[in-house]
Design a protein around this motif. Structure first.
Motif, short mmCIF file in Angstrom:
data_model
loop_
_atom_site.label_atom_id
_atom_site.label_comp_id
_atom_site.label_asym_id
_atom_site.label_seq_id
_atom_site.Cartn_x
_atom_site.Cartn_y
_atom_site.Cartn_z
N SER A 15 43.82 52.57 18.44
CA SER A 15 43.25 52.86 19.76
C SER A 15 42.20 51.84 20.13
N TRP A 16 41.38 51.45 19.16
CA TRP A 16 40.36 50.44 19.44
C TRP A 16 41.00 49.10 19.80
N LEU A 17 42.08 48.74 19.09
CA LEU A 17 42.76 47.48 19.41
C LEU A 17 43.35 47.51 20.82
N LEU A 18 43.95 48.66 21.17
CA LEU A 18 44.48 48.78 22.52
C LEU A 18 43.36 48.70 23.55
N LEU A 19 42.24 49.35 23.24
CA LEU A 19 41.10 49.30 24.16
C LEU A 19 40.56 47.88 24.30
N GLY A 20 40.48 47.18 23.15
CA GLY A 20 40.01 45.79 23.21
C GLY A 20 40.96 44.90 23.98
N GLY A 21 42.28 45.09 23.75
CA GLY A 21 43.26 44.29 24.49
C GLY A 21 43.20 44.56 25.98
N LEU A 22 43.06 45.83 26.34
CA LEU A 22 42.94 46.16 27.76
C LEU A 22 41.69 45.55 28.37
N SER A 23 40.61 45.56 27.61
CA SER A 23 39.36 44.94 28.11
C SER A 23 39.54 43.45 28.33
N LEU A 24 40.23 42.78 27.38
CA LEU A 24 40.46 41.35 27.54
C LEU A 24 41.34 41.06 28.75
N VAL A 25 42.36 41.91 28.95
CA VAL A 25 43.22 41.71 30.12
C VAL A 25 42.42 41.87 31.42
N LEU A 26 41.57 42.91 31.46
CA LEU A 26 40.75 43.11 32.65
C LEU A 26 39.78 41.95 32.86
N LEU A 27 39.20 41.46 31.76
CA LEU A 27 38.28 40.33 31.87
C LEU A 27 39.01 39.08 32.36
N ALA A 28 40.20 38.82 31.79
CA ALA A 28 40.97 37.65 32.22
C ALA A 28 41.39 37.79 33.69
N GLY A 29 41.79 39.02 34.09
CA GLY A 29 42.16 39.22 35.49
C GLY A 29 40.98 39.00 36.42
N GLY A 30 39.80 39.50 36.02
CA GLY A 30 38.61 39.28 36.84
C GLY A 30 38.26 37.82 36.96
N LEU A 31 38.37 37.07 35.83
CA LEU A 31 38.06 35.65 35.88
C LEU A 31 39.10 34.89 36.72
N LEU A 32 40.37 35.33 36.65
CA LEU A 32 41.39 34.67 37.45
C LEU A 32 41.14 34.86 38.94
N LEU A 33 40.82 36.09 39.33
CA LEU A 33 40.51 36.33 40.74
C LEU A 33 39.25 35.56 41.15
N ALA A 34 38.24 35.55 40.26
CA ALA A 34 37.01 34.81 40.58
C ALA A 34 37.29 33.32 40.71
N ASP A 35 38.20 32.80 39.86
CA ASP A 35 38.52 31.38 39.93
C ASP A 35 39.21 31.04 41.25
N ARG A 36 40.11 31.91 41.68
CA ARG A 36 40.78 31.64 42.96
C ARG A 36 39.79 31.71 44.12
N LEU A 37 38.90 32.70 44.06
CA LEU A 37 37.88 32.79 45.11
C LEU A 37 36.95 31.58 45.07
N ALA A 38 36.51 31.22 43.85
CA ALA A 38 35.61 30.06 43.72
C ALA A 38 36.30 28.78 44.17
N ARG A 39 37.60 28.65 43.85
CA ARG A 39 38.31 27.44 44.25
C ARG A 39 38.39 27.35 45.77
#
Length: 425
Positions: free
Chosen positions: A143-167
């Motif tokens: 469960s912790w691994l799944l939670l960590g993976g989900l957190s990483l996916v959310l973080l990567a998605g947030g950074l991707l959206l931020a990168d598009r906005l910043a670009r």
């Protein structure tokens, strides 16, 4: 800017994930422990009736069945001291259970749960269930691994959206900067994209309006200069006719040359106004300096001035329009005649500059500069003139990628050095 936006969004998303993930991870661990303890409690509750009845034919199979059901160790302590099920020491918690009090405690490798059974034949009994750590944490790691993976996916998605906005913001800002540089370089046709996001679109519209207004002002300036030049040409033509009508050929030639000089200046002003905001012109400094020195040599002979010319072999191309260079040389030589007495000698030197371009030096033997005077300041003069001559030379040098230097040598006089860079390309 782009990096700062990414760092800001990444830090914000990370803080939010930590704020939710840490309590959720703790909750998962607590739920796993509660499930294991609940299962052990159910096992004890199932055995309680058999232990209270004291019928060993029923109790022994029930204890064996409960002990083999999962990873927990089940032991039953009877009043006569018999231990059924998994071997277990008579711990303080077990002794407390035999006294009629149920209790639980942490033990090496897991948790020990003791349930007191009162009313059994022969006295009190105790049911001991030992739940190992593996049972207490079953499924927690996954469960912790799944939670960590989900957190990483959310973080990567947030950074991707931020990168598009910043670009998008950075590209819009870069476009504004490029348009500003083009306008500063004289390209008045440059326009920014008014569809840029948020306030950048407002800035782009304002910049486009400013560029349009500058174009209008320059057009009005060119029209005014052209009108003024047109008005001046009529009396110049009359002066030319009067000069040609003089009986003295020398006087007629001198006045005609003066009128031609004024006409060239007017024509140069028109050309300069027309190419304002256009590309940089080039001129042959050797040809221009030779022609202007010869023009002024006639007046120098009339005023008993000795003229020395040191002219490098041409051509010497410089980043300056021919008319501007002529006006610049005329300003330097005109200052000699305006600010030195008759009979003052001067010399003109033209040499090639290292890296391209040319250097023009005008040195006279006059009185030099008055103390505390900056002759390159527009409108400042120490001799009662308009103070625009050296300012014209300075602006010509700046536009041509060079510099103007005014020196007062120890031996007296004035030394003016004008440097011009090579034409672009």
């Amino acid at each position: 800017m782009r990096r700062r936006i990414l760092v800001l969004v990444g830090a914000t998303v990370l803080l939010v994930l930590v704020a939710f993930a840490v309590p959720l991870a703790t909750l998962i661990r607590s739920v796993a422990e509660s499930s294991a303890v609940s299962a052990a409690t159910v096992q004890a509750q199932v055995l309680t009736p058999a232990v209270a009845g004291g019928d060993r034919s029923v109790l022994v199979p029930a204890v064996q069945n409960a002990d083999g059901r999962d990873a927990s160790d089940v032991s039953v302590f009877l009043p006569d001291g018999t231990v059924l099920g998994a071997p277990a020491p008579r711990s303080p918690v077990v002794r407390l259970g035999l006294l009629g009090t149920s209790a639980s405690t942490e033990a090496a490798g897991g948790r020990e749960l003791v349930f007191a059974v009162t009313g059994a034949a022969g006295g009190n009994a105790a049911i001991r269930v030992f739940v190992p750590d593996a049972e207490l944490t079953r499924g927690v790691t996954r469960s912790w691994l799944l939670l960590g993976g989900l957190s990483l996916v959310l973080l990567a998605g947030g950074l991707l959206l931020a990168d598009r906005l910043a670009r998008t913001l950075v590209d819009a800002t870069t476009d504004l900067s490029g348009v500003s540089e083009r306008l500063a370089a004289g390209d008045l046709s440059a326009r920014a994209d008014p569809g840029a996001p948020a306030e950048l679109g407002v800035v782009a519209s304002a910049l486009n309006g400013l560029a349009g207004r500058i174009s209008e002002l320059l057009r009005e300036e060119r029209e005014n200069v052209a009108d003024l030049a047109h008005r001046v040409r009529t009396p110049l033509t009359a002066l030319q006719l009067d000069a040609e009508a003089l009986r003295d050929p020398d006087e007629s030639a001198r006045l005609s040359a003066g009128v031609d000089g004024v006409r060239r200046a007017v024509t140069g002003a028109i050309e300069q106004a027309r190419r304002r905001g256009g590309t940089t012109r080039s001129a042959d400094a050797a040809a221009v300096v030779r022609e202007r020195v010869e023009f002024w040599r006639v007046l120098a002979e009339d005023t008993d001035r000795s003229v020395t010319l040191h002219l490098a072999d041409g051509p010497l191309p410089v980043a300056c329009a021919p008319g501007d260079l002529e006006a610049c040389v005329d300003a330097l030589l005109g200052n000699v005649f305006a600010h030195t007495p008759d009979g003052t000698a001067f010399d003109v030197e033209l040499s090639a500059r290292a890296g391209g371009g040319a250097r023009i030096v005008v040195h006279d033997d006059g009185p030099g500069l008055p103390p505390g005077t900056d002759p390159t300041s527009r409108g400042v003069s120490g001799g009662g003139s308009t103070g625009l001559g050296l300012d014209i030379a300075r602006r010509t040098a700046d536009q041509g990628g060079g510099a103007l230097t005014v020196l007062s040598p120890a031996g007296g006089g004035l030394r003016v050095e004008l440097e011009l860079g090579p034409p672009a390309g």
